[in-house]
Design a protein around this motif. Structure first.
Motif, PDB file in Angstrom:
ATOM      1  N   MET B 162       1.787   8.928  -5.310  1.00 47.13           N
ATOM      2  CA  MET B 162       1.848   9.918  -3.818  1.00 47.13           C
ATOM      3  C   MET B 162       2.778   9.448  -2.654  1.00 47.13           C
ATOM      4  O   MET B 162       2.417   9.862  -1.909  1.00 47.13           O
ATOM      5  N   ASN B 163       3.401   8.589  -3.188  1.00 49.35           N
ATOM      6  CA  ASN B 163       4.379   8.039  -1.442  1.00 49.35           C
ATOM      7  C   ASN B 163       3.386   7.331  -0.472  1.00 49.35           C
ATOM      8  O   ASN B 163       3.657   7.518   0.504  1.00 49.35           O
ATOM      9  N   GLY B 212       6.736   9.676  -4.862  1.00 50.00           N
ATOM     10  CA  GLY B 212       6.599  10.801  -4.123  1.00 50.00           C
ATOM     11  C   GLY B 212       6.517  12.207  -5.322  1.00 50.00           C
ATOM     12  O   GLY B 212       6.388  13.443  -4.925  1.00 50.00           O
ATOM     13  N   SER B 213       6.741  11.914  -6.235  1.00 47.88           N
ATOM     14  CA  SER B 213       6.836  13.011  -6.923  1.00 47.88           C
ATOM     15  C   SER B 213       5.949  13.580  -8.177  1.00 47.88           C
ATOM     16  O   SER B 213       5.889  14.439  -8.926  1.00 47.88           O
ATOM     17  N   GLU B 429       1.001  11.468   3.636  1.00 46.46           N
ATOM     18  CA  GLU B 429       0.262  10.074   2.400  1.00 46.46           C
ATOM     19  C   GLU B 429      -0.626  10.221   1.129  1.00 46.46           C
ATOM     20  O   GLU B 429      -0.820  10.063   0.018  1.00 46.46           O
TER      21      GLU B 429
END
Lengths: 479, 479
Positions: B162-163, B212-213, B429
């Protein structure tokens, strides 16, 4: 340099249609934006790597994103390779064209479009020079952090392509850490925007992917970059050591202590001598290795950091410690360091390698580098960004002697393999380009490379964007 | 919540072979690493988003990268969807399974493999909790910077997916800025390594892409993260304002001045009241908006920064200024802030939105948010990371009233669209997950989305990795 398999075989279908292609491009661009006479093409035949030269088919110098899109759409339709170019300062051959390529130069797109202090961003065209950004906001107390040695000339578009760094990246990060968004033309002429004036982004981080992709995923025409406030003060200190081991261990210890100076630059004895002879920076000549450690902040902050750093250096038997006492002295210390490449060029030809290693391996890699270069009967000077492990051995040789040149290239390859084997990587800030393309197999497994190429295909099915770069020429999927 | 088109239609070919698939998985995993009884599957039916629930087909809890690879290879061969899961704390439904999916949980891979202070890195398995890293290195004066509210439970693997961010990301960046390398299992079971203990990497920045992917490009099993030295001291200050406009303008001005505090948190009146009633943090109740600004460093640094910040706040008519005078008081100030979600949960059901906007738009977006929520007859409390423009409106509603719930969802969607329209983005986020999937069209053009999906295809041709997330369900290429 050997000039054997350096480029993909030119596409005959493109070469044979040269006149027609130029006629078509004339329709797409104003006259002043197209270069195709042989003598006018010469400035575009190579870049700062200079080991290879090719006259491109033509050079497009668009003024707008729409013109970039028109050229891309046309070239993609007819399978014409496109080589993007900023200022041509690439040290890895990233901007060297090929005979069947249209060079897409961004030099006419050099405007700063917006400065937004509330969001600490500047929006600029891709052809603006790195230094121009800092100059435009300097009066208001801000700057753009990444500072490649070529910052006077190199463009932000080129910086994005190579994910460029610089001496001050230890504290502020490289390009990818200072880039918030881009406008980019895809291979088929579609214009997309990635990121913007906000942190993070929904969906995949294509912005991060594009940064460092060496012009193979699209043509960046605009960028949103982060601005940083200038520190209250900055002060470099010189540390001289009797051995490279002590200097290397000192660097690892400073970083390991958690202190983050703005820069930690390393010079070995040959580099010290070369720079001192040129810049008269007052470097000590009775030491084997020199560190330039710069701290910044308020007077109190700088003093506290310097105290801790001097103490660490003391534990590693530092021989000379010299704090700069004035702005003039500070400028002189940096002048010596920044003139390293130019000063070296006065005494010999050289190639500058760009491996990065974990800090614990600095002195091991320095020693092995000497052994390798000695074995080839050549000389080496080391001057590099030690704080982030980004080594720049300059291998000295005589470019007029083909045997010497071949030896230098071979020694360079061995040094880069050494960096990879020590747990590091082939490049810190110069990119892969042509130079390190065939070494990618040493860094990556076939599965790794295949995955990277699959991503490239997802952007450029016909493999027309900067096609001879980054990946080994053999073993590519058919394009 | 409406539970309509939330998932792709389950693959009949998978559902009908359930028993055989479980039998096959039994061959690949030790008994304690496979969950398939209905009652044991219940803990895996949703995540912290809780709006949707599905019992998965089975849950694999591998202990090694080799076991992860074996499960992936098998599932890919038979087209069985795989939903990766850390601790299940996703606020956007990123870990919610689907009926035809094998959940791949990383909870049994929770070891810290190496701490390397010379390179300031820790190498950890993906299932280690965020806080565990900081706890392991705290005694030596280091920490891992990103600090999501769920850091006690959430895993580094989930953070990478999720970064993730946190209150202290203003200074230290989000996960992508603190991640140096990963070991990742590709969809076909191939194991690749991205990055390592060095800055930059040769070739494309697949590491940045993976961060984040949302588990759609591969399964991260190990990570190399950056460690940061603890500051000498840290001090939060409370600023109370008469209007949200003044508080918002003050934030933009602090950032615009170039000062970078560690955190700037914003609370509006409803949030102040909720948190104060719960935590008795001593927040002023006679103000409309509160900022918690934290600075860190030496005593002198903190004083210098605070002086400048107090002066800026003064220019925006600050009503109350309270510097914490002790560690206890500082902890109490943060306790109030950190309990915001829990304290809100005591008085109402809520959904937490996660848009990010340029700082100059903070008060505009806050006002419009109030208007939207008012229009739906609901209430809102705002408590968020103002320094990086990452807003978290908590929309209060009654989950037992379907009409109320539908209104909350609709209001939330309008607020996120508002953030995008103001030049921001859908998420700061929390990720896209299921929650914001259908809003991606509002953020991105079809060309943008198509390019992102093309990248996904380059990793996962059969679209089996976390398939119902991130992209709108309609308009996908056939998988």
């Amino acid at each position: 340099m050997a000039d054997t398999i350096s480029f993909l075989k030119p596409r005959e279908a493109v070469l044979s249609r040269r006149a027609a292609i130029i006629a078509d491009l004339t329709e797409l661009l104003p006259p002043e934006c197209l270069v195709h006479e042989a003598r006018e093409l010469v400035p575009f035949e190579t870049d700062a790597f200079v080991s290879y030269r090719r006259l491109p088919l033509a050079v497009a110098l668009p003024k707008t994103t729409a013109q970039v899109a028109a050229v891309m759409k046309y070239c993609n339709r007819y399978g014409i390779p496109v080589v993007p170019r900023g200022a041509g300062t690439s040290l890895s051959g990233g901007a060297i064209p090929q005979e069947d390529a249209v060079v897409l130069g961004l030099s006419k797109m050099s405007r700063i479009l917006e400065v937004d202090y509330a969001n600490r961003t500047a929006t600029v065209q891709a052809g603006v020079t790195n230094l121009n950004i800092s100059e435009a906001v300097g009066i208001d107390g801000f700057f753009y952090a990444p500072d490649p040695s070529s910052q006077l000339a190199c463009t932000i578009g080129g910086n994005i392509g190579m994910n460029s760094g610089g001496a001050h990246c230890l504290k502020y990060g490289v390009t990818t850490n200072n880039l918030l968004g881009v406008k980019m033309v895809l291979v088929d002429g579609t214009v997309i925007e990635l990121g913007g004036k906000h942190l993070d982004a929904a969906g995949y981080d294509l912005l991060g992917l594009v940064c460092g992709s060496e012009g193979q995923l699209g043509i960046v025409t605009e960028a949103v970059v982060r601005l940083i406030a200038k520190p209250e003060g900055a002060r470099p200190v010189l540390f001289g050591f009797d051995t490279s081991e002590h200097a290397g261990a000192c660097v690892a210890d400073i970083i390991g202590s958690g202190i983050i100076p703005v820069a930690i630059e390393f010079m070995d004895k040959p580099a010290i001598e070369i720079c001192e002879a040129f810049a008269h920076a007052g470097y000590p000549l009775d030491v084997e290795a020199l560190l330039i450690v710069e701290v910044e902040g308020s007077e109190a902050e700088m003093e506290a950091m310097l105290k801790a750093i001097v103490e660490i250096a003391g534990r590693h038997g530092v021989k000379t410690v010299r704090e700069s006492q004035s702005a003039t002295e500070a400028a002189l210390i940096w002048k010596g360091r920044k003139s390293a490449f130019g000063a070296t060029g006065r005494i010999a030809d050289y190639i500058c390698m760009d491996g990065t290693v974990p800090l614990g391996k600095l002195s091991y890699v320095l020693n092995k580098t000497s052994e390798i270069v000695d074995r080839f009967g050549l000389r080496v000077a080391n001057v590099f960004h030690a704080g982030d492990g980004n080594m720049h051995p300059l291998i000295l040789f005589n470019a007029n002697d083909p045997e010497d040149a071949a030896k230098a290239e071979e020694a360079g390859n061995e040094i880069l393999k050494l960096c990879v084997d020590a747990g590091g990587c082939l490049t810190g800030e110069h990119g892969v380009g042509i130079e390190k393309r065939d070494l990618m197999r040493h860094q990556y497994s076939e599965a790794d490379l295949h995955q990277q190429m699959a991503v490239r295909y997802a952007f450029d099915e016909g493999w027309i964007l900067n096609p001879s770069k980054v990946f080994p020429l053999d073993g590519r999927p058919a394009a």
